[in-house]
Design an enzyme around this catalytic site. Structure first.
Site, mmCIF file in Angstrom:
data_model
loop_
_atom_site.group_PDB
_atom_site.id
_atom_site.type_symbol
_atom_site.label_atom_id
_atom_site.label_comp_id
_atom_site.label_asym_id
_atom_site.label_seq_id
_atom_site.Cartn_x
_atom_site.Cartn_y
_atom_site.Cartn_z
ATOM 1 N N ASP A 141 0.838 -1.200 0.000
ATOM 2 C CA ASP A 141 0.000 0.000 0.000
ATOM 3 C C ASP A 141 0.877 1.256 0.000
ATOM 4 O O ASP A 141 2.051 1.212 0.389
ATOM 5 C CB ASP A 141 -0.897 0.022 1.243
ATOM 6 C CG ASP A 141 -1.886 -1.126 1.228
ATOM 7 O OD1 ASP A 141 -2.140 -1.668 0.148
ATOM 8 O OD2 ASP A 141 -2.368 -1.487 2.314
HETATM 9 N N1 URA Z 1 -1.373 -5.856 3.881
HETATM 10 C C1 URA Z 1 -1.802 -4.581 3.902
HETATM 11 O O1 URA Z 1 -2.848 -4.263 4.453
HETATM 12 N N2 URA Z 1 -1.071 -3.654 3.271
HETATM 13 C C2 URA Z 1 0.089 -3.935 2.646
HETATM 14 O O2 URA Z 1 0.732 -3.029 2.090
HETATM 15 C C3 URA Z 1 0.529 -5.259 2.645
HETATM 16 C C4 URA Z 1 -0.214 -6.205 3.273
#
Ligand code: URA
Length: 232
Positions: free
Chosen positions: A103
């Site tokens: 993310d």
């Molecule tokens: N899970 C999440 O919520 N975000 C990420 O970036 C990776 C795994």
């Protein structure tokens, strides 16, 4: 292989740039100027010098980046910076892309490659490649919540696979998952009425985030790391 294909595949120059450099006598093959960009060369043995620099041919590259916050896991985006902006242009010319997504505000270990087959294998759900994340959450995690998360929780119609959590403080720990649903860890914590406030990927398929690699820095994988990945 054609000389211009070889040089463009390894990110040195575009085909039109190679044609121009050939005309100016700036491309040497085994010591002799190459008159034409379509000259056939053995890419594994030919000594090719482009504008004074010896070129090492390789089709695939494997990079490890310590992703900073605020970057999108993509090769382009209309508004935000993307992880490939952090790489020198030759890697972008080679078609390097992120292997999976983190993310925008998640930081840490990100693999980038132009090897589509390996990337596909690492991300295929049936291969259960493990990834661990250091996390901080808003509220302390109780033992019951930790047990529930480890067993699997409903993240909107999907039950997550078993995972491991090691708590290092009431609101902090490491979680290891073997799948990669969209916003998976955030949604898992939401399923137990909590919220992720920090997330950093620290391992992927047996590779660990090197402690000396600062946020925003990258390096190529070494042979040992590449073997670990290929066998994971
Ligand atoms: N899970 C999440 O919520 N975000 C990420 O970036 C990776 C795994």
């Amino acid at each position: 292989m054609r000389l211009d294909k070889m040089l463009s595949e390894c990110g040195v120059a575009s085909r039109s740039e190679v044609a121009r450099a050939c005309r100016k006598g700036l491309v040497l093959v085994n010591g002799a100027p190459a008159a034409r960009p379509d000259l056939q060369v053995d890419e594994t043995t030919a000594a090719v010098v482009y504008c004074g620099a010896l070129v090492r041919y390789r089709k695939f590259v494997y990079l490890l980046l310590n992703k900073p916050s605020g970057y999108i896991s993509a090769t382009e985006d209309g508004s935000d910076p993307v992880v490939t902006d952090l790489l020198p242009p030759e890697y972008r010319r080679m078609g390097v892309f992120p292997c999976g997504r983190l993310d925008k505000y998640t930081v840490g270990l990100m693999l980038l490659t132009n090897d589509g087959d390996l990337s596909h294998r690492l991300l295929a759900p049936k291969n259960h490649v493990a990834k661990s994340y250091r996390f901080t959450c808003e509220k302390p995690l109780s033992n019951d919540e930790k047990t529930a998360l480890e067993a699997g929780v409903d993240i909107g119609g999907y039950f997550t696979k078993p995972c491991q959590i090691e708590l290092t403080a009431p609101c902090e720990g490491t979680i290891t998952i073997t799948e990669g649903k969209y916003h998976q860890i955030k949604r898992m914590l939401e399923a137990v009425d909590n919220k992720i406030t920090f997330l950093e990927r620290v391992t992927f398929g047996g590779i660990a985030l090197p402690p000396d690699l600062k946020r925003g820095e990258w390096r190529e994988l070494n042979d040992e790391e590449l073997n670990l990945l290929k066998n994971s």
